[in-house]
Design a protein around this motif. Structure first.
Motif, mmCIF file in Angstrom:
data_model
loop_
_atom_site.group_PDB
_atom_site.id
_atom_site.type_symbol
_atom_site.label_atom_id
_atom_site.label_comp_id
_atom_site.label_asym_id
_atom_site.label_seq_id
_atom_site.Cartn_x
_atom_site.Cartn_y
_atom_site.Cartn_z
ATOM 1 N N MET A 106 0.785 -1.227 0.000
ATOM 2 C CA MET A 106 0.000 0.000 0.000
ATOM 3 C C MET A 106 0.823 1.286 0.000
ATOM 4 O O MET A 106 0.486 2.238 -0.697
ATOM 5 C CB MET A 106 -0.918 0.034 1.238
ATOM 6 N N ALA A 107 1.899 1.321 0.813
ATOM 7 C CA ALA A 107 2.590 2.585 1.043
ATOM 8 C C ALA A 107 3.240 3.094 -0.234
ATOM 9 O O ALA A 107 3.842 2.318 -0.989
ATOM 10 C CB ALA A 107 3.645 2.402 2.119
ATOM 11 N N PRO A 108 3.119 4.407 -0.506
ATOM 12 C CA PRO A 108 3.871 4.988 -1.625
ATOM 13 C C PRO A 108 5.365 4.927 -1.323
ATOM 14 O O PRO A 108 5.754 4.833 -0.151
ATOM 15 C CB PRO A 108 3.376 6.436 -1.668
ATOM 16 N N LEU A 109 6.182 4.967 -2.350
ATOM 17 C CA LEU A 109 7.614 4.729 -2.202
ATOM 18 C C LEU A 109 8.270 5.636 -1.156
ATOM 19 O O LEU A 109 9.085 5.197 -0.351
ATOM 20 C CB LEU A 109 8.301 4.911 -3.559
ATOM 21 N N TRP A 110 7.854 6.928 -1.143
ATOM 22 C CA TRP A 110 8.517 7.861 -0.230
ATOM 23 C C TRP A 110 8.165 7.584 1.223
ATOM 24 O O TRP A 110 8.855 8.008 2.129
ATOM 25 C CB TRP A 110 8.149 9.311 -0.595
ATOM 26 N N LEU A 111 7.071 6.840 1.450
ATOM 27 C CA LEU A 111 6.635 6.584 2.817
ATOM 28 C C LEU A 111 7.204 5.260 3.335
ATOM 29 O O LEU A 111 7.342 5.038 4.530
ATOM 30 C CB LEU A 111 5.108 6.533 2.849
ATOM 31 N N LYS A 112 7.540 4.364 2.395
ATOM 32 C CA LYS A 112 7.957 3.011 2.741
ATOM 33 C C LYS A 112 9.126 3.003 3.712
ATOM 34 O O LYS A 112 9.088 2.367 4.757
ATOM 35 C CB LYS A 112 8.376 2.278 1.468
ATOM 36 N N ARG A 113 10.194 3.713 3.346
ATOM 37 C CA ARG A 113 11.407 3.636 4.134
ATOM 38 C C ARG A 113 11.269 4.251 5.532
ATOM 39 O O ARG A 113 11.555 3.581 6.513
ATOM 40 C CB ARG A 113 12.572 4.272 3.360
ATOM 41 N N PRO A 114 10.766 5.511 5.625
ATOM 42 C CA PRO A 114 10.653 6.072 6.981
ATOM 43 C C PRO A 114 9.745 5.252 7.901
ATOM 44 O O PRO A 114 10.104 4.993 9.049
ATOM 45 C CB PRO A 114 10.072 7.473 6.749
ATOM 46 N N VAL A 115 8.602 4.796 7.384
ATOM 47 C CA VAL A 115 7.701 4.015 8.232
ATOM 48 C C VAL A 115 8.347 2.683 8.611
ATOM 49 O O VAL A 115 8.306 2.253 9.759
ATOM 50 C CB VAL A 115 6.340 3.784 7.520
ATOM 51 N N GLY A 116 8.997 2.035 7.625
ATOM 52 C CA GLY A 116 9.681 0.771 7.896
ATOM 53 C C GLY A 116 10.736 0.928 8.973
ATOM 54 O O GLY A 116 10.818 0.120 9.903
ATOM 55 N N VAL A 117 11.539 2.000 8.858
ATOM 56 C CA VAL A 117 12.599 2.227 9.848
ATOM 57 C C VAL A 117 11.994 2.500 11.223
ATOM 58 O O VAL A 117 12.455 1.977 12.238
ATOM 59 C CB VAL A 117 13.516 3.389 9.414
ATOM 60 N N ALA A 118 10.916 3.299 11.250
ATOM 61 C CA ALA A 118 10.286 3.615 12.543
ATOM 62 C C ALA A 118 9.818 2.343 13.238
ATOM 63 O O ALA A 118 10.014 2.169 14.440
ATOM 64 C CB ALA A 118 9.119 4.579 12.333
ATOM 65 N N ILE A 119 9.219 1.432 12.466
ATOM 66 C CA ILE A 119 8.759 0.173 13.068
ATOM 67 C C ILE A 119 9.967 -0.638 13.556
ATOM 68 O O ILE A 119 9.948 -1.234 14.632
ATOM 69 C CB ILE A 119 7.933 -0.655 12.052
#
Lengths: 322, 282
Positions: A106-119
């Motif tokens: 679901m996540a757009p590319l620009w959101l993938k990395r920051p959200v992934g890292v936060a988790i």
């Protein structure tokens, strides 16, 4: 005159010697990994021996834990360990699955990395921090707002009602499971995300081509394909939850008994060891705690080994399909 | 409602729940950080870094605990790091596919997720009983044992990323494997290996359970490695559960410090990794 290095016999001998030394050093270090696991197993068994020789099978089947009369049984601690971990998984699996779906589908590319890292950072927070947060923030919230509600609505029900009776202590089995759930979410969701990413695009595209919705592709194509890896990730999370110490020590209440209510205080193997080991008087007491440790080692070893075995098989399959 | 609407609604509902799950995960990270900042910031002052842990009621700081944590973490990584790097080198360069390597890899993965309190018990049996008392060196060894499997894993992964062509070029010039590894492969994988070490430091600097019965704690300044030594995690554990307000304040401030440093370590390690990965694609 220049001598070509490789044909100078002294130089070549020196090179061979260094090669042998370096190679041996790496081999010794690699063997050390094996020796470490063996050493842990042997030393735990040796430390646990006095207690095991004294109580025999009774150590596994008795609930009693009385340092004064020197009677020790592991049942309450094992029960608490298993119940908190299983409950934590029940809470963590749906959330982790949701996170993995969000990150891969679901996540757009620009959101993938920051959200992934936060988790992932959720996994980097030390367990003692989860402990004080659980005790001073989560437990009061659960005590005031969640537990009275559970008691009022679920308590009167037949059968499962017994799990939600008694006063709302705040700390206890349920709170410990809640904290454990938050702690294993990053581990489970990271593995699920990784296995979801191994699903070949062609499979998903065929699903979309037949007119399936995103959810139908996820549930009927991605999840079945990734099932083994998902189970491996869940078992990895289970291994974490079973052995987690500090966070549980803060919020479980440390009572060596098996209560029917999830709201009551309990204990786990690791919490008992952390709480009592430095204060254990007498050989039999400390030996019983080490025996608990040996039991925990055995349980987590089997779970982690099973998880790794599943993930390993998956890796091979991924390699052979390339 | 026809079938198509139901399918569409199911899709929206399921995806919405997935987004919600992600929000829940992020919410807890935020909640924990917010709690630490709100409770911890009040106690942050110069005194925190210059004064010893106080008795109940008095003023004081965390200097001896910070010192102890830094010393034990450093010794831990200095022992566990090199051993882990060598073992990782063996797995990646000398015996990538042998049966022994498969077993070692498996055992290493098990150690990677083994409960840290078990490592504490092991070191207690191994060192504390033999020495007759708790000591900083026992704590450092426990941390080293936890750091080692992390380093083995990251080193192996990073060495495997080095292009085979570079290794072949070195071998073709007549270099022995040790020369290829130390002069070609290690430099090529340097930032990756360093990242692995950073991650290992982040992992062990917050560990509490293995220190409880190895390094124990110390109310006073001690730089004696053979004696019990104060350290942040155990101080936080004791002070947070104490009834004294000044101790609880120090526990929160210590918790804030340790979490921030670990988050900074983890984030910078990831930044290095990301730039490595995107650099490798060209």
């Amino acid at each position: 005159m220049n001598t070509v290095a490789a044909i100078d016999p002294r130089h070549a001998a020196g090179q061979r010697l260094r090669e042998r030394v370096f190679r041996s050093a790496t081999l010794v270090a690699a063997i050390a990994v094996l020796a470490l696991l063996g050493g842990v197993a042997i030393s735990l068994l040796a430390g646990a021996w006095p207690a095991l020789a004294r109580f025999r099978v009774g150590f596994l089947t008795r609930e009693i834990w009385n340092p004064v009369t020197e009677q020790f049984g592991a049942l309450a601690a094992v029960y608490g360990t298993v119940v908190t971990s299983v409950l934590a998984l029940l809470l963590a699996i749906p959330v982790s699955l949701g996170i993995a779906i969000f990150l891969t589908e679901m996540a757009p590319l620009w959101l993938k990395r920051p959200v992934g890292v936060a988790i992932e950072l959720l996994a980097a927070v030390p367990s003692i921090i989860y402990g004080i947060w659980g005790l001073f923030v989560l437990a009061p919230v659960l005590q005031r707002h969640v537990q009275p509600w559970l008691i009022a609505w679920l308590g009167p029900l037949p059968v499962i009602g017994r799990l939600f009776q008694g006063p709302p202590y705040g700390i206890g089995v349920l709170t410990a499971s809640f904290v454990l759930a938050i702690m294993v979410i990053p581990f489970i969701s990271a593995v699920m995300r990784d296995v979801f990413e191994t699903v070949p695009d062609v499979l998903k595209e065929s699903g979309y081509g037949l007119g399936a919705t995103t959810w139908e592709v996820i549930w009927q194509v991605v999840v079945p394909y990734a099932r083994t890896g998902m189970i491996g990730g869940i078992m990895l999370g289970l291994g974490r939850a079973l052995g987690e110490t500090m966070a549980v020590t803060f919020v479980i209440g440390n009572a060596h008994r098996i209560g029917s209510s999830l709201l009551a205080p309990g204990t786990t193997i690791s919490a008992s060891i952390a709480n009592e080991f430095t204060e254990a008087v007498g050989d039999l007491y400390s030996s019983s705690l080490i025996a608990l440790g040996a039991l925990l080692f055995l349980i987590t070893f089997s779970v982690i080994a099973a998880a790794r075995f599943m993930l390993l098989r998956l890796e091979r399959r991924a390699l052979s399909s390339v | 409602m026809n079938r198509r609407t139901i399918r569409k609604l199911t899709n929206i509902l399921a995806l919405g729940l997935s987004g919600l799950a992600t929000a829940i995960g992020l919410f807890f990270l935020g909640a924990i950080l917010w709690t630490l900042i709100r409770n911890g910031l009040a106690g942050v002052s110069l005194k925190l870094f210059t004064a010893m842990t106080p008795p109940p009621g008095g003023g004081g700081g965390l200097l001896n605990a910070i010192y102890g944590s830094v010393v034990m973490t450093l010794i831990g990584i200095l022992i566990g790091g090199p051993v882990g790097m060598l073992a990782g080198t063996y797995l990646a360069e000398y015996a990538r596919t042998s049966r022994l390597s498969t077993v070692i890899r498996f055992v290493n993965d098990v150690l990677l997720s083994a409960p840290s309190i078990i490592i504490g018990l092991f070191v207690y049996e191994l060192l504390v009983i033999r020495m007759g008392h708790f000591s900083a060196i026992a704590g450092a060894v426990a941390l080293a044992i936890i750091a080692m499997p992390v380093t083995v894993r990251t080193t192996e992964d990073m060495l495997t990323l080095v292009p085979q062509g570079m290794k072949d070029a070195s071998t073709a010039m007549g270099a022995y494997p040790w020369r290829t590894i130390t002069s070609v492969i290690y430099p090529a994988a340097r930032s990756g290996i360093l990242t692995g070490l950073l991650l290992a430091v982040a992992r062990i600097s917050g560990e509490t359970a293995p220190l409880l019965f190895t390094a124990l704690n110390n109310q006073f300044w001690s730089s004696n490695l053979a004696a019990p030594m104060a350290n942040l995690p155990v101080v936080i554990f004791q002070f947070a559960l104490s009834p004294y307000p000044n101790w609880q304040q120090l526990a929160w401030s210590g918790a804030l410090m340790i979490t921030l440093s670990i988050l900074v370590l983890s984030i910078s390690a990831r930044l290095v990794l990301f730039s490595l990965n995107s650099g490798g694609r060209h």
